[in-house]
Design a protein around this motif. Structure first.
Motif, PDB file in Angstrom:
ATOM      1  N   ALA A   1      32.944 -17.203  11.115  1.00 26.58           N
ATOM      2  CA  ALA A   1      31.976 -17.562  12.143  1.00 26.58           C
ATOM      3  C   ALA A   1      30.649 -16.842  11.902  1.00 26.58           C
ATOM      4  O   ALA A   1      30.624 -15.798  11.235  1.00 26.58           O
ATOM      5  CB  ALA A   1      32.519 -17.191  13.524  1.00 26.58           C
ATOM      6  N   PRO A   2      29.548 -17.361  12.426  1.00 25.97           N
ATOM      7  CA  PRO A   2      28.250 -16.702  12.237  1.00 25.97           C
ATOM      8  C   PRO A   2      28.240 -15.247  12.689  1.00 25.97           C
ATOM      9  O   PRO A   2      27.562 -14.410  12.078  1.00 25.97           O
ATOM     10  CB  PRO A   2      27.301 -17.555  13.089  1.00 25.97           C
ATOM     11  CG  PRO A   2      27.926 -18.904  13.117  1.00 25.97           C
ATOM     12  CD  PRO A   2      29.408 -18.649  13.130  1.00 25.97           C
ATOM     13  N   GLU A   3      28.995 -14.915  13.740  1.00 31.71           N
ATOM     14  CA  GLU A   3      29.016 -13.524  14.202  1.00 31.71           C
ATOM     15  C   GLU A   3      29.734 -12.588  13.247  1.00 31.71           C
ATOM     16  O   GLU A   3      29.669 -11.363  13.399  1.00 31.71           O
ATOM     17  CB  GLU A   3      29.644 -13.417  15.594  1.00 31.71           C
ATOM     18  CG  GLU A   3      31.016 -14.006  15.714  1.00 31.71           C
ATOM     19  CD  GLU A   3      31.003 -15.423  16.260  1.00 31.71           C
ATOM     20  OE1 GLU A   3      31.998 -15.795  16.923  1.00 31.71           O
ATOM     21  OE2 GLU A   3      30.039 -16.178  16.014  1.00 31.71           O
ATOM     22  N   ASP A   4      30.421 -13.142  12.259  1.00 26.54           N
ATOM     23  CA  ASP A   4      31.101 -12.321  11.259  1.00 26.54           C
ATOM     24  C   ASP A   4      30.313 -12.204   9.963  1.00 26.54           C
ATOM     25  O   ASP A   4      30.852 -11.816   8.928  1.00 26.54           O
ATOM     26  CB  ASP A   4      32.496 -12.885  10.985  1.00 26.54           C
ATOM     27  CG  ASP A   4      33.405 -12.730  12.184  1.00 26.54           C
ATOM     28  OD1 ASP A   4      33.350 -11.671  12.823  1.00 26.54           O
ATOM     29  OD2 ASP A   4      34.169 -13.670  12.492  1.00 26.54           O
ATOM     30  N   VAL A   5      29.034 -12.544  10.015  1.00 26.00           N
ATOM     31  CA  VAL A   5      28.120 -12.325   8.892  1.00 26.00           C
ATOM     32  C   VAL A   5      27.272 -11.118   9.246  1.00 26.00           C
ATOM     33  O   VAL A   5      26.543 -11.120  10.241  1.00 26.00           O
ATOM     34  CB  VAL A   5      27.224 -13.557   8.649  1.00 26.00           C
ATOM     35  CG1 VAL A   5      26.204 -13.259   7.550  1.00 26.00           C
ATOM     36  CG2 VAL A   5      28.075 -14.764   8.280  1.00 26.00           C
ATOM     37  N   ILE A   6      27.375 -10.058   8.447  1.00 29.56           N
ATOM     38  CA  ILE A   6      26.693  -8.807   8.756  1.00 29.56           C
ATOM     39  C   ILE A   6      25.974  -8.269   7.524  1.00 29.56           C
ATOM     40  O   ILE A   6      26.209  -8.716   6.400  1.00 29.56           O
ATOM     41  CB  ILE A   6      27.672  -7.744   9.299  1.00 29.56           C
ATOM     42  CG1 ILE A   6      28.708  -7.343   8.227  1.00 29.56           C
ATOM     43  CG2 ILE A   6      28.373  -8.245  10.561  1.00 29.56           C
ATOM     44  CD1 ILE A   6      29.567  -6.153   8.617  1.00 29.56           C
ATOM     45  N   GLY A   7      25.112  -7.308   7.755  1.00 27.54           N
ATOM     46  CA  GLY A   7      24.474  -6.585   6.665  1.00 27.54           C
ATOM     47  C   GLY A   7      25.204  -5.282   6.408  1.00 27.54           C
ATOM     48  O   GLY A   7      25.935  -4.772   7.271  1.00 27.54           O
ATOM     49  N   HIS A   8      24.994  -4.727   5.222  1.00 32.02           N
ATOM     50  CA  HIS A   8      25.615  -3.441   4.887  1.00 32.02           C
ATOM     51  C   HIS A   8      25.197  -2.374   5.895  1.00 32.02           C
ATOM     52  O   HIS A   8      25.992  -1.518   6.288  1.00 32.02           O
ATOM     53  CB  HIS A   8      25.187  -3.039   3.469  1.00 32.02           C
ATOM     54  CG  HIS A   8      26.148  -2.118   2.794  1.00 32.02           C
ATOM     55  ND1 HIS A   8      25.911  -1.584   1.553  1.00 32.02           N
ATOM     56  CD2 HIS A   8      27.352  -1.618   3.181  1.00 32.02           C
ATOM     57  CE1 HIS A   8      26.921  -0.803   1.209  1.00 32.02           C
ATOM     58  NE2 HIS A   8      27.809  -0.813   2.173  1.00 32.02           N
ATOM     59  N   SER A   9      23.943  -2.445   6.334  1.00 35.42           N
ATOM     60  CA  SER A   9      23.444  -1.460   7.290  1.00 35.42           C
ATOM     61  C   SER A   9      24.099  -1.600   8.658  1.00 35.42           C
ATOM     62  O   SER A   9      24.134  -0.637   9.433  1.00 35.42           O
ATOM     63  CB  SER A   9      21.930  -1.580   7.432  1.00 35.42           C
ATOM     64  OG  SER A   9      21.565  -2.881   7.855  1.00 35.42           O
ATOM     65  N   ASP A  10      24.619  -2.786   8.987  1.00 34.99           N
ATOM     66  CA  ASP A  10      25.295  -2.967  10.271  1.00 34.99           C
ATOM     67  C   ASP A  10      26.562  -2.117  10.343  1.00 34.99           C
ATOM     68  O   ASP A  10      26.880  -1.545  11.377  1.00 34.99           O
ATOM     69  CB  ASP A  10      25.681  -4.433  10.486  1.00 34.99           C
ATOM     70  CG  ASP A  10      24.479  -5.335  10.676  1.00 34.99           C
ATOM     71  OD1 ASP A  10      23.417  -4.844  11.088  1.00 34.99           O
ATOM     72  OD2 ASP A  10      24.605  -6.546  10.408  1.00 34.99           O
ATOM     73  N   MET A  11      27.312  -2.070   9.241  1.00 32.92           N
ATOM     74  CA  MET A  11      28.602  -1.399   9.251  1.00 32.92           C
ATOM     75  C   MET A  11      28.546   0.047   8.745  1.00 32.92           C
ATOM     76  O   MET A  11      29.475   0.807   8.972  1.00 32.92           O
ATOM     77  CB  MET A  11      29.614  -2.178   8.399  1.00 32.92           C
ATOM     78  CG  MET A  11      29.152  -2.452   6.992  1.00 32.92           C
ATOM     79  SD  MET A  11      30.438  -2.445   5.719  1.00 32.92           S
ATOM     80  CE  MET A  11      31.063  -0.791   5.766  1.00 32.92           C
ATOM     81  N   ALA A  12      27.457   0.424   8.092  1.00 34.40           N
ATOM     82  CA  ALA A  12      27.353   1.779   7.534  1.00 34.40           C
ATOM     83  C   ALA A  12      25.947   2.345   7.727  1.00 34.40           C
ATOM     84  O   ALA A  12      25.277   2.702   6.765  1.00 34.40           O
ATOM     85  CB  ALA A  12      27.723   1.757   6.052  1.00 34.40           C
ATOM     86  N   PRO A  13      25.477   2.417   8.979  1.00 33.90           N
ATOM     87  CA  PRO A  13      24.089   2.847   9.206  1.00 33.90           C
ATOM     88  C   PRO A  13      23.793   4.277   8.797  1.00 33.90           C
ATOM     89  O   PRO A  13      22.637   4.617   8.565  1.00 33.90           O
ATOM     90  CB  PRO A  13      23.902   2.647  10.714  1.00 33.90           C
ATOM     91  CG  PRO A  13      25.277   2.654  11.282  1.00 33.90           C
ATOM     92  CD  PRO A  13      26.155   2.055  10.231  1.00 33.90           C
ATOM     93  N   ALA A  14      24.816   5.103   8.688  1.00 38.17           N
ATOM     94  CA  ALA A  14      24.587   6.483   8.251  1.00 38.17           C
ATOM     95  C   ALA A  14      24.334   6.566   6.753  1.00 38.17           C
ATOM     96  O   ALA A  14      23.787   7.556   6.265  1.00 38.17           O
ATOM     97  CB  ALA A  14      25.788   7.352   8.620  1.00 38.17           C
ATOM     98  N   ARG A  15      24.711   5.502   6.017  1.00 41.49           N
ATOM     99  CA  ARG A  15      24.591   5.539   4.556  1.00 41.49           C
ATOM    100  C   ARG A  15      23.656   4.483   3.981  1.00 41.49           C
ATOM    101  O   ARG A  15      23.042   4.698   2.939  1.00 41.49           O
ATOM    102  CB  ARG A  15      25.972   5.315   3.908  1.00 41.49           C
ATOM    103  CG  ARG A  15      27.031   6.316   4.216  1.00 41.49           C
ATOM    104  CD  ARG A  15      28.285   6.087   3.383  1.00 41.49           C
ATOM    105  NE  ARG A  15      28.862   4.746   3.529  1.00 41.49           N
ATOM    106  CZ  ARG A  15      28.844   3.808   2.605  1.00 41.49           C
ATOM    107  NH1 ARG A  15      28.273   4.033   1.427  1.00 41.49           N
ATOM    108  NH2 ARG A  15      29.394   2.625   2.822  1.00 41.49           N
TER     109      ARG A  15
END
Length: 202
Positions: free
Chosen positions: A101-115
């Motif tokens: 689904a569109p809500e399951d498309v993310i950027g790397h920064s979405d899931m790992a903002p500390a890195r």
């Protein structure tokens, strides 16, 4: 999920060499050059080492639950039209094959903002949203800054449990990359919109 990245390298050849080097232990399912050329490096059903440590909606092993797409870009300039067109076509096929689904498309920064900060502030998320390939936030009212309410909305939406400044940076990179400074009423508008999405569909 689909996780979008930029390579951070000068050209496709250098990025391809790195992504195919077993000693580096970094890979992705696909890479797209600025001219729209696409390389598939890992089968979609296999696990690729593209996401690393991080979290999205409570999922901590993102590598095992996602397809990674690398876009050749240093991170300091817009993404080329042929590249974006190729990305859209590739994503349509992947999303259809895997019921993403569109809500399951993310950027790397979405899931790992500390890195991570990719695909970065120059990536056109709004374009993907208009094509139904990423989530578009609904209209919502602005309100006075409230750090606790912002954190609650962002965490409920799927962002990981990180420090307030990193969480604000991650949300802005995705939805308001021009935002600067402290938590602002416009950020609270995003929080209200994320809360609406959570209550209606996530």
């Amino acid at each position: 999920m689909i996780v979008l990245h930029y390579t951070g390298m000068e050209n496709a050849e250098a990025a391809l060499e790195r992504l195919c080097d077993p000693e580096v232990e970094v890979s992705a399912h696909y890479m797209i050059a600025e001219d729209g050329r696409i390389w598939q490096m890992v089968d979609e059903a296999a696990r690729a080492w593209h996401a690393g440590a991080g979290e999205w909606r409570g999922i901590t092993d993102v590598n095992s639950r996602s397809i990674g797409i690398e876009l050749v870009n240093r991170g300091d300039h817009p993404f080329a039209e042929p590249q974006m067109a190729a990305l859209e076509a590739l994503m349509r096929g992947i999303m259809a094959r895997w019921a993403i689904a569109p809500e399951d498309v993310i950027g790397h920064s979405d899931m790992a903002p500390a890195r991570k900060c990719d695909p970065g502030p120059r990536f056109d998320w709004a374009r993907l949203a208009r094509e139904g390939l990423a989530l578009a936030l609904p209209e919502a009212a602005r309100s006075e800054p409230d750090a606790e309410a912002f954190r609650s909305a962002a965490r409920g939406f799927g962002f990981p449990d990180v420090a307030d400044d990193l969480l604000l940076q991650a949300v802005r990179l995705r939805f308001r990359p021009w935002g600067r400074g402290d938590l602002a009423p416009e950020d609270m508008r995003l929080a209200a919109a994320m809360a609406q999405v959570c209550s209606s569909s996530l």
